[in-house]
Design an enzyme around this catalytic site. Structure first.
Site, PDB file in Angstrom:
ATOM      1  N   SER A 207      40.575  36.619  36.096  1.00  0.00           N
ATOM      2  CA  SER A 207      41.837  36.744  37.061  1.00  0.00           C
ATOM      3  C   SER A 207      41.820  37.846  37.873  1.00  0.00           C
ATOM      4  O   SER A 207      40.982  38.839  37.628  1.00  0.00           O
ATOM      5  CB  SER A 207      43.067  37.402  35.952  1.00  0.00           C
ATOM      6  OG  SER A 207      42.952  38.092  35.423  1.00  0.00           O
ATOM      7  N   ASP A 208      42.548  37.965  38.849  1.00  0.00           N
ATOM      8  CA  ASP A 208      42.748  39.185  39.590  1.00  0.00           C
ATOM      9  C   ASP A 208      43.492  39.972  38.750  1.00  0.00           C
ATOM     10  O   ASP A 208      44.190  39.691  37.699  1.00  0.00           O
ATOM     11  CB  ASP A 208      43.489  39.139  40.921  1.00  0.00           C
ATOM     12  CG  ASP A 208      43.336  40.117  41.857  1.00  0.00           C
ATOM     13  OD1 ASP A 208      43.464  39.987  43.154  1.00  0.00           O
ATOM     14  OD2 ASP A 208      42.964  41.085  41.505  1.00  0.00           O
ATOM     15  N   TRP A 209      43.261  41.345  38.931  1.00  0.00           N
ATOM     16  CA  TRP A 209      43.931  42.384  38.131  1.00  0.00           C
ATOM     17  C   TRP A 209      45.380  42.263  37.959  1.00  0.00           C
ATOM     18  O   TRP A 209      46.193  42.540  38.820  1.00  0.00           O
ATOM     19  CB  TRP A 209      43.514  43.658  38.522  1.00  0.00           C
ATOM     20  CG  TRP A 209      42.121  44.236  37.845  1.00  0.00           C
ATOM     21  CD1 TRP A 209      41.835  45.457  37.239  1.00  0.00           C
ATOM     22  CD2 TRP A 209      40.742  43.385  37.842  1.00  0.00           C
ATOM     23  NE1 TRP A 209      40.520  45.670  36.877  1.00  0.00           N
ATOM     24  CE2 TRP A 209      39.951  44.229  37.236  1.00  0.00           C
ATOM     25  CE3 TRP A 209      40.507  42.302  38.430  1.00  0.00           C
ATOM     26  CZ2 TRP A 209      38.687  43.724  37.083  1.00  0.00           C
ATOM     27  CZ3 TRP A 209      39.347  41.771  38.403  1.00  0.00           C
ATOM     28  CH2 TRP A 209      38.278  42.650  37.653  1.00  0.00           C
ATOM     29  N   GLY A 210      45.869  41.699  36.666  1.00  0.00           N
ATOM     30  CA  GLY A 210      47.296  41.483  36.585  1.00  0.00           C
ATOM     31  C   GLY A 210      47.809  40.216  37.092  1.00  0.00           C
ATOM     32  O   GLY A 210      49.097  40.011  37.305  1.00  0.00           O
ATOM     33  N   ALA A 211      47.181  39.266  37.415  1.00  0.00           N
ATOM     34  CA  ALA A 211      47.319  37.981  37.936  1.00  0.00           C
ATOM     35  C   ALA A 211      47.717  36.962  36.822  1.00  0.00           C
ATOM     36  O   ALA A 211      48.443  35.976  37.204  1.00  0.00           O
ATOM     37  CB  ALA A 211      46.070  37.383  38.714  1.00  0.00           C
TER      38      ALA A 211
END
Ligand code: GLC
Length: 744
Positions: free
Chosen positions: A223-227
């Site tokens: 994931s993108d960070w916090g996605a």
């Protein structure tokens, strides 16, 4: 599954840890089973390794940003860049670099366009694949990002990108598809946004159906960070590793979903297996490689030199002569803008001063002319500049966009350059000073002054060695060879996304569909400041002898060859571009762009030298994505093969006819129109023989094309209203037509 014995030996807690980051930059280690966690860092223009204890970033070398390297159109250069960064990863014991970043430049305003490559998916995919192959040749991983349609920063974690499947396939996914098929990145990083209603992080169509089942992706999706929206849904959709971990904060989502059966252990195990595989592949690259900062700095300079774009050179004001007295203006000359803000920001090894690099060549004097951190016009600075110019031959202004104009996290609101820069350039023009503008910007800017200056070098964000590259180009040691990877419109309002960017913060309507960048401007025959693929050289090139021939090999259709000659008096590199356009009548068919880039080769030529350049065009080069069949197809049509020095400088052209027998199934109903029946060779004759006389007597006397056009809007059911056919006969006609069109 590659590691069934390890997966089956893990406890549930360990499995959940495996699919969650260990902190912000690591994957988990399970010593007892020989699973060694890896470290990952940003990217994509160099190593941004963060020491988590001190939160300090290690020193590294900042290479040119994607906005510039894409202009190289040079697969080998991108591979070299990737290879160098891969070795740097080994030096710093980093297993994976979080890049390349390849979202399509839908609008010039996107805050991260500096990181991204192009408005064109073909160029994007080819160069991304080269970079990835370079990095991964060292058994170091990459993370191709942000998958997909992260085309703006405004509410990036929330907006829903409303995109047709055709535009997704042909524009927003195509670069990822090419890169996956040509380089198998160890990971893809999903984007923050939704796509057609579903978060990318839990979008099964995106992460599994297309990425894995269609394209054959073998790696892990992170994931993108916090996605991640809901961790359990993400696991089911194919998102293997959530980043960052926060001591497995989302554990309960997984446990609850396992308990209620909405997530199976097999689905969890699949993700665990992929993360183990990632760790294994990245750990294989571990080796002691000394970090040679000087050597990599030099490499960064070569990459910048091979990418910068000469946009204007009236009166051959460039290259400068050593004896030319130069007034160097603009605070960027001593504080160069070399990279963009946000996660891509590198703690540089050293930054070359443009002033010092130019003074090494010749007689150069500097005065500010304008400040970077304050946009207001300072008349005294302009007067100082004019005073200096009075005793010089040429003014060189290092202009561009200050850091705060563009960055990860927010978009630009306009395409203007700061007013103090515009004021200086205007004053120089009024004073009749021969002027060269060097631009340091992350994305296209409006250039209302372009006609008032003699030379323009687009240097974009050139990395820490940009100063060396700029000086070497301005003084002719290097002949510029870059070409624009994005169109430069006269004004923002001309851009096709203008009315729908950045949306209302909830939905973003990609109403321009496939008509992004030059696809739009060319279709509209709209003038632009500088077109896609445009760039000048200190020499000239001649194109001749274009040939096309069918080839029998299974993966290619057409071979194209031509000759290119350096007709000037210095060595140069030419980027030969090949565009394809369906030039047949589109009536009843999907509309298509006037031309699309389907090949490019960068050829080096000594003065007077001539070389043959060859391209192989596969089926995709002629295909478009047809939603009615859920797949790619090549309509039977005439196709123009165009080769040129830019999208608007086509030097040679040949038209070929392709008939691969592909057609859209004709699904016959009472609402099928006479136009559809007349255009389809399976039903045309029946329609003429049995229907035309009944519906519109004598219409055929206008000829089949006119009759088709006139009847195009008339459905079969009209026979009930406008002919003396019995109602039951209409049903028979539909049945008979179904037989002819093999429409069950
Ligand atoms: C950021 C960026 C992504 C980056 C990641 C780690 O939010 O969107 O490109 O790799 O987080 O810093």
């Amino acid at each position: 599954m590659k590691y069934p014995e390890i997966v089956s030996s893990l406890t549930l807690e360990e499995k959940i840890r495996m699919v969650t980051g260990d902190g912000a930059w690591h994957t988990y280690t399970v010593d007892r089973l020989g699973v060694e966690g890896i470290m990952m860092t940003d990217g994509p223009i160099g190593l941004r390794k963060v020491d988590e204890a001190s939160n300090k970033t290690y020193i590294s070398v900042a290479f040119p940003s994607g906005c510039l390297t894409a202009c190289s159109f040079d697969r080998e250069l991108l591979r070299q860049m990737g290879d160098t960064i891969g070795k740097e990863c080994q030096s710093y014991d980093v297993g994976m670099i979080l890049g390349p970043a390849i979202n399509i430049k839908r609008s010039p305003l996107c805050g991260r366009n500096f990181e991204y490559l192009s408005e064109d998916p073909y160029l994007t995919g080819e160069l991304a694949a080269s970079y990835i192959n370079g990095v991964q040749s060292n058994n170091v991983g990459t993370s191709l990002k942000h998958y997909a349609a992260n085309s703006q920063e405004y509410r990036r974690m929330s907006y829903d990108a409303k995109i047709s499947e055709r535009a997704l396939r042909e524009i927003y996914l195509a670069g990822f598809e090419t890169a996956v098929k040509k380089s198998q990145p160890y990971t893809l990083m999903c984007s923050y946004n939704k796509i057609n209603g579903t978060h990318a992080s839990e979008n099964k169509w995106l992460l599994t159906d297309v990425l894995r089942d269609e394209w054959g992706f073998e790696g892990a999706v992170i994931s993108d960070w916090g996605a991640v929206n809901y961790r359990d849904r993400a696991l089911k959709a194919g998102l293997d590793l959530e980043m960052p971990g926060n001591n497995i904060a989302n554990k309960d989502f997984i446990l609850k979903a396992l308990a209620d059966g909405s997530l199976t252990m097999a689905e969890l195990d699949t993700a665990v297996d992929r993360v183990i595989d990632l760790s294994r592949k990245c750990s294989a690259g571990k080796k002691e490689v000394p970090f040679d900062f000087e050597k990599d700095h030099e490499t960064a300079a070569r990459i910048a030199e091979g990418s910068m774009v000469l946009l204007k050179n009236d009166g051959r004001i460039l290259p400068l002569k050593k004896e030319t007295k130069v007034a160097l203006l603009g605070e960027f000359a001593v504080r160069p803008r070399i990279q963009g803000g946000g996660s891509a920001f590198i703690n540089t090894y050293k930054v070359d001063s443009i002033l010092e690099c130019m003074q090494a060549y010749g007689n150069v004097e500097y005065t500010k002319g304008f400040e970077i951190d304050d946009d207001t016009v300072k008349e005294d600075l302009i007067e100082d500049a004019l005073r200096l110019c009075a005793s010089c031959d040429t003014a060189v202004v290092i202009a561009g966009l200050p850091d705060n104009y563009e960055s990860e996290g927010y978009d630009r609101k306009h395409m203007h350059m700061p007013s103090n820069q515009l004021a200086l350039i205007s004053a120089l023009a009024k004073a009749g000073i021969p002027t060269v503008i060097v631009l340091q910007n992350g994305a296209a800017v409006e250039m209302p002054w372009a006609d008032d200056v003699s030379g323009i070098l687009e240097a974009y964000l050139g990395g820490e060695a940009a100063g060396t590259a700029i000086a070497n180009i301005l003084y002719g040691k290097v002949n510029p060879s870059g070409k624009l990877a994005e169109s430069v419109p006269f004004q923002l309002e001309d851009n096709p996304s203008f009315l729908n960017f950045p949306g209302n913060g909830y939905e973003v309507n990609y109403a321009e569909d496939i008509y992004v960048g030059y696809r739009y401007y060319d279709k509209k025959k709209m003038a632009v400041r500088y077109p896609f693929g445009y760039g000048l050289s200190y020499t000239t090139f001649e194109y001749s002898d274009l040939k096309t021939e069918a080839v029998e090999d299974p993966s290619n259709l057409i071979k194209v060859s031509l000759k290119v000659k350096n007709t000037g008096d210095v060595f140069g590199k030419e980027i030969v571009q090949l565009y394809v356009g369906d030039v047949s009548d589109k009536a009843g068919r999907a509309d298509r762009p006037a031309k699309e880039l389907k090949g490019f080769e960068k050829v080096s030529l000594e003065a007077g030298e001539e070389k043959t350049v060859e391209f192989l065009l596969d089926e995709r080069a002629f295909s478009y994505y047809e939603e009615k069949i859920g797949g790619w197809m090549i309509p039977t049509a005439e196709y123009s093969i165009m080769v040129g020095s830019s999208s608007r400088d086509i030097r040679l052209e040949k038209t070929i006819y392709l008939d691969l027998g592909q057609s859209i199934p004709l699904h016959i109903t009472q609402n099928t129109t006479f136009g559809e029946l007349l255009r389809d060779e399976r039903t045309r004759q029946y329609t003429i023989d049995n229907l035309m006389g009944k519906k519109a007597s004598g219409i055929l006397s206008f000829g089949i094309e006119a009759a088709t056009a006139m009847m195009d809007h008339n459905p079969i059911r009209g026979l009930r209203n406008f002919s003396n056919e019995k109602p039951e006969r209409v049903d028979e006609i539909i049945y008979e037509l179904k037989q002819l069109s093999d429409d069950e």
